[in-house]
Design an enzyme around this catalytic site. Structure first.
Site, PDB file in Angstrom:
ATOM      1  N   HIS A  33     -89.340 -63.224  51.500  1.00 46.40           N
ATOM      2  CA  HIS A  33     -89.454 -61.937  50.708  1.00 46.40           C
ATOM      3  C   HIS A  33     -89.110 -62.315  49.161  1.00 46.40           C
ATOM      4  O   HIS A  33     -89.186 -63.418  48.941  1.00 46.40           O
ATOM      5  CB  HIS A  33     -88.393 -60.810  51.133  1.00 46.40           C
ATOM      6  CG  HIS A  33     -86.938 -61.349  51.309  1.00 46.40           C
ATOM      7  ND1 HIS A  33     -86.371 -61.931  50.339  1.00 46.40           N
ATOM      8  CD2 HIS A  33     -86.335 -61.354  52.515  1.00 46.40           C
ATOM      9  CE1 HIS A  33     -85.047 -62.284  50.712  1.00 46.40           C
ATOM     10  NE2 HIS A  33     -85.150 -62.099  52.075  1.00 46.40           N
ATOM     11  N   GLY A  35     -86.710 -62.365  47.453  1.00 50.38           N
ATOM     12  CA  GLY A  35     -85.532 -63.264  47.247  1.00 50.38           C
ATOM     13  C   GLY A  35     -85.983 -64.649  47.573  1.00 50.38           C
ATOM     14  O   GLY A  35     -85.623 -65.658  46.754  1.00 50.38           O
ATOM     15  N   HIS A  36     -86.363 -65.040  48.664  1.00 42.95           N
ATOM     16  CA  HIS A  36     -86.940 -66.271  49.094  1.00 42.95           C
ATOM     17  C   HIS A  36     -87.945 -66.553  47.769  1.00 42.95           C
ATOM     18  O   HIS A  36     -87.636 -68.008  47.334  1.00 42.95           O
ATOM     19  CB  HIS A  36     -87.777 -66.346  50.098  1.00 42.95           C
ATOM     20  CG  HIS A  36     -86.979 -66.089  51.350  1.00 42.95           C
ATOM     21  ND1 HIS A  36     -87.194 -65.060  52.107  1.00 42.95           N
ATOM     22  CD2 HIS A  36     -85.737 -66.504  51.747  1.00 42.95           C
ATOM     23  CE1 HIS A  36     -86.165 -64.533  53.196  1.00 42.95           C
ATOM     24  NE2 HIS A  36     -85.449 -65.911  53.147  1.00 42.95           N
ATOM     25  N   LYS A 151     -76.760 -64.834  47.067  1.00 48.71           N
ATOM     26  CA  LYS A 151     -76.294 -63.452  48.185  1.00 48.71           C
ATOM     27  C   LYS A 151     -75.596 -63.900  49.334  1.00 48.71           C
ATOM     28  O   LYS A 151     -74.811 -63.313  49.847  1.00 48.71           O
ATOM     29  CB  LYS A 151     -77.810 -62.922  48.752  1.00 48.71           C
ATOM     30  CG  LYS A 151     -77.570 -61.834  49.584  1.00 48.71           C
ATOM     31  CD  LYS A 151     -78.813 -61.360  49.942  1.00 48.71           C
ATOM     32  CE  LYS A 151     -78.866 -60.495  51.203  1.00 48.71           C
ATOM     33  NZ  LYS A 151     -78.850 -61.504  52.382  1.00 48.71           N
ATOM     34  N   ASP A 152     -75.802 -65.530  49.835  1.00 55.52           N
ATOM     35  CA  ASP A 152     -74.995 -65.758  50.865  1.00 55.52           C
ATOM     36  C   ASP A 152     -73.996 -66.704  50.390  1.00 55.52           C
ATOM     37  O   ASP A 152     -74.044 -67.880  50.582  1.00 55.52           O
ATOM     38  CB  ASP A 152     -76.008 -66.654  51.961  1.00 55.52           C
ATOM     39  CG  ASP A 152     -76.845 -65.782  52.586  1.00 55.52           C
ATOM     40  OD1 ASP A 152     -76.552 -64.932  53.521  1.00 55.52           O
ATOM     41  OD2 ASP A 152     -78.129 -65.478  51.979  1.00 55.52           O
TER      42      ASP A 152
HETATM   43  P1  AMP Z   1     -82.514 -66.868  54.967  1.00 58.28           P
HETATM   44  O1  AMP Z   1     -83.909 -66.719  55.219  1.00 58.28           O
HETATM   45  O2  AMP Z   1     -81.961 -65.483  54.982  1.00 58.28           O
HETATM   46  O3  AMP Z   1     -81.787 -67.841  55.649  1.00 58.28           O
HETATM   47  O4  AMP Z   1     -82.463 -67.180  53.545  1.00 58.28           O
HETATM   48  C1  AMP Z   1     -82.784 -68.423  52.921  1.00 58.28           C
HETATM   49  C2  AMP Z   1     -82.333 -68.657  51.562  1.00 58.28           C
HETATM   50  O5  AMP Z   1     -82.742 -67.402  50.740  1.00 58.28           O
HETATM   51  C3  AMP Z   1     -80.925 -68.703  51.662  1.00 58.28           C
HETATM   52  O6  AMP Z   1     -80.363 -69.548  50.455  1.00 58.28           O
HETATM   53  C4  AMP Z   1     -80.520 -67.224  50.908  1.00 58.28           C
HETATM   54  O7  AMP Z   1     -79.270 -67.060  50.499  1.00 58.28           O
HETATM   55  C5  AMP Z   1     -81.668 -66.986  50.092  1.00 58.28           C
HETATM   56  N1  AMP Z   1     -81.863 -65.497  49.801  1.00 58.28           N
HETATM   57  C6  AMP Z   1     -81.827 -64.408  50.937  1.00 58.28           C
HETATM   58  N2  AMP Z   1     -81.811 -63.157  50.269  1.00 58.28           N
HETATM   59  C7  AMP Z   1     -82.021 -63.438  48.792  1.00 58.28           C
HETATM   60  C8  AMP Z   1     -82.151 -62.600  47.816  1.00 58.28           C
HETATM   61  N3  AMP Z   1     -82.182 -61.031  47.813  1.00 58.28           N
HETATM   62  N4  AMP Z   1     -81.818 -63.169  46.697  1.00 58.28           N
HETATM   63  C9  AMP Z   1     -81.755 -64.309  46.582  1.00 58.28           C
HETATM   64  N5  AMP Z   1     -81.577 -65.228  47.590  1.00 58.28           N
HETATM   65  C10 AMP Z   1     -81.794 -64.737  48.710  1.00 58.28           C
END
Ligand code: AMP
Length: 515
Positions: A33, A35-36, A151-152
């Protein structure tokens, strides 16, 4: 763009780049999305090769959690990555990562102090699962830089510690949380929310925003800040809060009062969907990073901006000169890179910024004041050889970051905004066309009585230097994705300075203070 599902495929692909190019890794669980996309955009801008890993990691889900229904969308993920300039996707199976039988694997266990609070208290084993898989990805890909979202925040702190503890030569870069226009933090899990739930979920960010405002009005006490957030969260009973805490962003230990910075974190559910969000409460004066090609007027402008704003000019050039002095005085051969790295690691370099633009930065090495010596022609002649050494660069970048940690500095170079201070509040890319830079240089040369070179020759020289600077393997000149370009072609030094100062004031007013 290539897609790899096996380790030999990906490693062979990367082997061609490994020697002299930076490799970025963006680890994800897919369902990409906005964010990624922001992580990927930064990676593509800051490194030469970007790998996005997509792996829904079973080790980080408890049996009661949403592993099987977690969204998976490889096709659209592939399209997004391709459009953003990703070089390769790594989408391994659990077997490829050696976790077919998860009972029987070598696991990575982060310190309990980092995993016992916040999400860790409610998701036992989660961060061990994250650390185990991220370590495998790091070992398989051996990236130069890896990108994680703020965010994490707990994950980010754990990964930073992991890299330190396991002596991995990987730089971790944190990216700001990307939000919907409503403020809701973008998350793959947001697709589980109904329209009504999505609206209710904005209570999380609204509550964080209230705490931020109160922080900027001077509130530093845990009790007060948490009470403000809690009271606001209570307005939406559908949000079942799991935790609300104020901790130190690195140690993750609860804090009673914010001294330098604090992490205010919330988790809870709406309906069946678990949501997290957080905010860093930090008050520091800005870091201004000014990058650009040689001859664009960076060093003059940087000193003036620092003086006018009452910020510190961080003279990185003085640091490289100091190391050069140290090497020359120790009698080491200038090409003895390993011995130089050892010598520098054991040395104590103190940089005391100048209190006015007329004064030089005071430099001490192992207690000895070398402020004047480092400006001698002998040192000037050798400094570029020393600055081209990777170990020297790494150690000085660490020192620069330490000096910039509490903010209030202006610093110039080629990779300040992309590499040294990627979190800088204001990034300027100061440039001018090669023709204009040649014209300025010619004027300088003529003033010194050294004419005799044509404008065309000078322009060519400058173009050649630009090319070399942009393509060097160490610290290449690059414009950060979020840098503001200032072209000084038709501007005086004073006008450029004013422009940067205006941008600084604008930033102070607006975005640095809001979510
Ligand atoms: P995930 O696929 O949820 O494991 O996230 C992969 C990476 O994207 C992790 O480093 C998350 O912290 C980052 N991430 C997820 N959502 C966001 C967001 N809204 N803004 C910035 N980074 C994000």
């Amino acid at each position: 763009m290539q897609i790899f599902t096996t380790i030999p495929g990906l490693r062979t692909f990367l082997a061609d780049y490994r020697h002299d190019r930076s490799i970025a890794l963006v680890p994800t669980m897919g369902a990409l999305h906005k964010g990624h996309a922001s992580l990927i955009r930064r990676a593509v801008a800051e490194a030469e090769i970007t790998v996005v890993s997509i792996f829904v990691n079973p080790l980080q889900f408890a049996p009661t959690e949403d592993f099987s229904r977690y969204p998976r969308s490889l096709d659209s993920d592939r399209q997004l990555c391709e459009s953003l300039g990703v070089a390769a996707i790594f989408a391994p199976s659990a077997e490829t990562l050696g976790i077919g039988n998860s009972e029987d694997i070598t696991a990575v266990i982060p310190p309990i102090s980092l995993t016992s609070g916040l999400c860790g208290a409610f998701r036992p084993g989660h961060f061990q699962g994250v650390a185990t898989i991220v370590t495998r990805l790091f070992n398989i890909i051996a990236p130069t830089i890896a990108y994680f979202g703020e965010k994490d925040a707990q994950q980010l702190a754990i990964i930073r510690q992991l890299v330190r503890d396991l002596n991995l030569a990987i730089e971790i870069r944190a990216c700001a949380t990307v939000r919907e226009t409503s403020g809701l933090a973008v998350s793959s899990r947001n697709q589980y929310l109904s329209t009504a739930e999505r609206e209710k979920a904005t209570i999380i960010v609204k509550s964080l925003q209230l705490a931020l405002e109160s922080f900027h009005l001077g509130e530093r006490q845990r009790e007060k800040l948490l009470a403000i957030v809690q009271k606001n969260l209570d307005r939406v009973p559908e949000f079942r809060c799991q935790y609300l805490d104020l901790v130190h962003p690195q140690s993750l230990q609860p804090i009673e009062q914010i001294e330098t910075d604090g992490l205010l974190a919330i988790a809870g559910s709406i309906g069946q969907t678990r949501l997290i969000d957080n905010i860093i409460l930090r008050q520091r004066r800005a870091v201004i990073a000014i990058d650009g090609p040689a001859g664009a007027g960076k060093s003059t402008v940087t000193r003036l901006v620092a003086e006018k704003l009452g910020l510190t000019y961080l003279d990185t050039g003085a640091m490289y000169r100091a190391v050069t002095w140290l090497v020359v005085n120790s009698g080491l051969d200038l090409s003895a890179e390993a011995a130089i790295a050892e010598l520098l690691s054991l040395a104590k370099i103190a940089i005391i910024p100048a209190d006015s633009p007329e004064n030089a930065t005071i430099v001490k090495i192992n207690g000895q004041d070398v402020t004047l010596e480092i400006r001698s022609p002998a040192i000037t002649a050798q400094v570029s050889r020393i600055a081209a050494q990777k170990a020297v660069r790494q150690q000085l970048v660490t020192l620069q970051r330490e000096m910039g940690m509490s903010g209030g500095i202006v610093v110039e170079g080629r990779d300040i905004g992309t590499n040294v201070f990627p979190e800088a509040e204001l990034k300027i890319f100061l440039t001018a066309t090669p023709e204009e830079r040649a014209r300025r240089r010619l004027k300088d040369l003529e003033a010194q009585g050294n004419g005799g070179i044509s404008l065309a020759e000078l322009t060519q020289e400058i173009e050649k230097r630009d090319y070399l600077d942009s393509n060097r393997s160490l610290a290449p000149l690059r414009k950060a994705a979020d840098a503001i370009e200032v072209n000084s072609d038709h501007l005086s030094i004073a006008e450029v300075t004013e422009k940067i100062i205006a941008l600084y004031h604008q930033g102070e007013e607006n975005q640095w203070r809001s979510l």
